[in-house]
Scaffold this motif. Sequence first.
Motif, PDB file in Angstrom:
ATOM      1  N   SER A 144     -11.814  -2.394   9.322  1.00  0.00           N
ATOM      2  CA  SER A 144     -12.261  -2.011  10.662  1.00  0.00           C
ATOM      3  C   SER A 144     -12.042  -0.509  10.796  1.00  0.00           C
ATOM      4  O   SER A 144     -11.693   0.165   9.826  1.00  0.00           O
ATOM      5  N   ASP A 145     -12.220   0.019  12.007  1.00  0.00           N
ATOM      6  CA  ASP A 145     -12.012   1.446  12.209  1.00  0.00           C
ATOM      7  C   ASP A 145     -10.557   1.841  11.992  1.00  0.00           C
ATOM      8  O   ASP A 145     -10.261   3.008  11.730  1.00  0.00           O
ATOM      9  N   GLU A 146      -9.630   0.883  12.107  1.00  0.00           N
ATOM     10  CA  GLU A 146      -8.208   1.220  12.035  1.00  0.00           C
ATOM     11  C   GLU A 146      -7.446   0.506  10.933  1.00  0.00           C
ATOM     12  O   GLU A 146      -6.323   0.894  10.611  1.00  0.00           O
ATOM     13  N   HIS A 147      -8.021  -0.541  10.334  1.00  0.00           N
ATOM     14  CA  HIS A 147      -7.303  -1.346   9.351  1.00  0.00           C
ATOM     15  C   HIS A 147      -8.022  -1.377   8.006  1.00  0.00           C
ATOM     16  O   HIS A 147      -9.253  -1.385   7.952  1.00  0.00           O
ATOM     17  N   SER A 148      -7.240  -1.408   6.930  1.00  0.00           N
ATOM     18  CA  SER A 148      -7.804  -1.439   5.583  1.00  0.00           C
ATOM     19  C   SER A 148      -6.912  -2.267   4.659  1.00  0.00           C
ATOM     20  O   SER A 148      -5.793  -2.640   5.020  1.00  0.00           O
ATOM     21  N   ILE A 149      -7.464  -2.532   3.469  1.00  0.00           N
ATOM     22  CA  ILE A 149      -6.694  -3.144   2.387  1.00  0.00           C
ATOM     23  C   ILE A 149      -6.699  -2.165   1.221  1.00  0.00           C
ATOM     24  O   ILE A 149      -7.734  -1.584   0.896  1.00  0.00           O
ATOM     25  N   VAL A 150      -5.538  -1.964   0.613  1.00  0.00           N
ATOM     26  CA  VAL A 150      -5.418  -1.042  -0.511  1.00  0.00           C
ATOM     27  C   VAL A 150      -4.825  -1.776  -1.707  1.00  0.00           C
ATOM     28  O   VAL A 150      -3.879  -2.557  -1.562  1.00  0.00           O
ATOM     29  N   GLU A 151      -5.416  -1.537  -2.877  1.00  0.00           N
ATOM     30  CA  GLU A 151      -4.798  -1.966  -4.137  1.00  0.00           C
ATOM     31  C   GLU A 151      -4.072  -0.753  -4.695  1.00  0.00           C
ATOM     32  O   GLU A 151      -4.679   0.304  -4.914  1.00  0.00           O
ATOM     33  N   ILE A 152      -2.768  -0.915  -4.921  1.00  0.00           N
ATOM     34  CA  ILE A 152      -1.958   0.251  -5.255  1.00  0.00           C
ATOM     35  C   ILE A 152      -0.941  -0.085  -6.333  1.00  0.00           C
ATOM     36  O   ILE A 152      -0.329  -1.154  -6.314  1.00  0.00           O
ATOM     37  N   TYR A 153      -0.778   0.807  -7.310  1.00  0.00           N
ATOM     38  CA  TYR A 153       0.235   0.595  -8.349  1.00  0.00           C
ATOM     39  C   TYR A 153       1.628   0.613  -7.725  1.00  0.00           C
ATOM     40  O   TYR A 153       1.935   1.464  -6.880  1.00  0.00           O
ATOM     41  N   ALA A 154       2.478  -0.296  -8.169  1.00  0.00           N
ATOM     42  CA  ALA A 154       3.836  -0.342  -7.645  1.00  0.00           C
ATOM     43  C   ALA A 154       4.611   0.922  -8.036  1.00  0.00           C
ATOM     44  O   ALA A 154       5.376   1.463  -7.238  1.00  0.00           O
ATOM     45  N   THR A 155       4.423   1.434  -9.237  1.00  0.00           N
ATOM     46  CA  THR A 155       5.108   2.598  -9.811  1.00  0.00           C
ATOM     47  C   THR A 155       6.614   2.352  -9.910  1.00  0.00           C
ATOM     48  O   THR A 155       7.151   1.379  -9.385  1.00  0.00           O
ATOM     49  N   GLU A 156       7.289   3.293 -10.554  1.00  0.00           N
ATOM     50  CA  GLU A 156       8.732   3.141 -10.788  1.00  0.00           C
ATOM     51  C   GLU A 156       9.544   3.226  -9.502  1.00  0.00           C
ATOM     52  O   GLU A 156      10.686   2.797  -9.456  1.00  0.00           O
ATOM     53  N   VAL A 200       0.356  -4.488  -9.504  1.00  0.00           N
ATOM     54  CA  VAL A 200      -0.542  -3.892  -8.520  1.00  0.00           C
ATOM     55  C   VAL A 200      -0.347  -4.651  -7.208  1.00  0.00           C
ATOM     56  O   VAL A 200      -0.494  -5.872  -7.164  1.00  0.00           O
ATOM     57  N   LEU A 201       0.012  -3.922  -6.159  1.00  0.00           N
ATOM     58  CA  LEU A 201       0.240  -4.532  -4.849  1.00  0.00           C
ATOM     59  C   LEU A 201      -1.043  -4.480  -4.029  1.00  0.00           C
ATOM     60  O   LEU A 201      -1.728  -3.459  -3.992  1.00  0.00           O
ATOM     61  N   ILE A 202      -1.364  -5.599  -3.394  1.00  0.00           N
ATOM     62  CA  ILE A 202      -2.492  -5.635  -2.459  1.00  0.00           C
ATOM     63  C   ILE A 202      -1.902  -5.604  -1.059  1.00  0.00           C
ATOM     64  O   ILE A 202      -1.220  -6.527  -0.632  1.00  0.00           O
ATOM     65  N   VAL A 203      -2.145  -4.486  -0.372  1.00  0.00           N
ATOM     66  CA  VAL A 203      -1.443  -4.185   0.875  1.00  0.00           C
ATOM     67  C   VAL A 203      -2.445  -4.063   2.015  1.00  0.00           C
ATOM     68  O   VAL A 203      -3.494  -3.442   1.876  1.00  0.00           O
ATOM     69  N   ILE A 204      -2.096  -4.635   3.162  1.00  0.00           N
ATOM     70  CA  ILE A 204      -2.963  -4.574   4.348  1.00  0.00           C
ATOM     71  C   ILE A 204      -2.201  -3.929   5.490  1.00  0.00           C
ATOM     72  O   ILE A 204      -0.984  -4.098   5.615  1.00  0.00           O
ATOM     73  N   GLY A 205      -2.906  -3.157   6.311  1.00  0.00           N
ATOM     74  CA  GLY A 205      -2.249  -2.538   7.460  1.00  0.00           C
ATOM     75  C   GLY A 205      -3.143  -1.525   8.141  1.00  0.00           C
ATOM     76  O   GLY A 205      -4.320  -1.346   7.780  1.00  0.00           O
ATOM     77  N   LYS A 206      -2.576  -0.835   9.125  1.00  0.00           N
ATOM     78  CA  LYS A 206      -3.295   0.237   9.800  1.00  0.00           C
ATOM     79  C   LYS A 206      -3.410   1.427   8.851  1.00  0.00           C
ATOM     80  O   LYS A 206      -2.521   1.671   8.037  1.00  0.00           O
ATOM     81  N   ASP A 207      -4.497   2.176   8.981  1.00  0.00           N
ATOM     82  CA  ASP A 207      -4.757   3.285   8.069  1.00  0.00           C
ATOM     83  C   ASP A 207      -3.612   4.292   8.047  1.00  0.00           C
ATOM     84  O   ASP A 207      -3.213   4.768   6.981  1.00  0.00           O
TER      85      ASP A 207
END
Length: 220
Positions: A144-156, A200-207
């Motif tokens: 939406s205009d304010e929410h997204s899903i990101v695929e992100i490496y966990a990293t060390e 890889v974390l799949i994370v949802i939230g406000k931008d």
Amino acid sequence: MNKEFAVIGLGRFGGSIVRELRELETDVLAIDVDEERVNEFADIATETVIGNTTDETVLKNLGLRNFDNVIVAIGDNIQSSILTTLLLKDLGVKKVTVKAQSDYHARVLDKIGADVVVHPERDMGRRIAHRLVSSSVLDYLELSDEHSIVEIYATEKLAEQSLLDLDIRAEYGVSVIAIKRGADIIVSPDPTVNIKETDVLIVIGKDNDLNRFEKLLNRE
């Protein structure tokens, strides 16, 4: 029963949709005013038609009201895109998906009843920008205009800590809804399980919250 799709406009965006829908073994009617473009898809689409979709008679003769989804992918003429969408909704097409050229175009499409409005150039621009800024971001999907899903490496920075230890939701206001670990996807992960650096974390939230979380992983 297979769903039936019609794609109006066979430029790069519309053409790629036709190809993917055929890969998924669905029936696709491909339509464009340009004979050369239509001929390109003669052996790809289920059926091809040269036609001006701003003409209501053309739309009626094609029987588009019987299709499950009509995708308006007209990319070079906003007026034609808007008029085609309006005529399709007036004809009673079940679902009309339209490519928007700009935010103004999208607002007009919403007002005339488009069921789904997509912004491929804008969305791709945002995805690329996130990947350029953050080396840990794999993919970015706007919800939406304010929410997204990101695929992100966990990293060390997160490795060998659990979601419970990190308390990501309380600290950053985002939620880890799944973890990709090799070929496996862990949905609704156990908060006590330790994260691996290669996860890889799949994370949802406000931008804004996602941006803060991305900065944590990029911080030296």
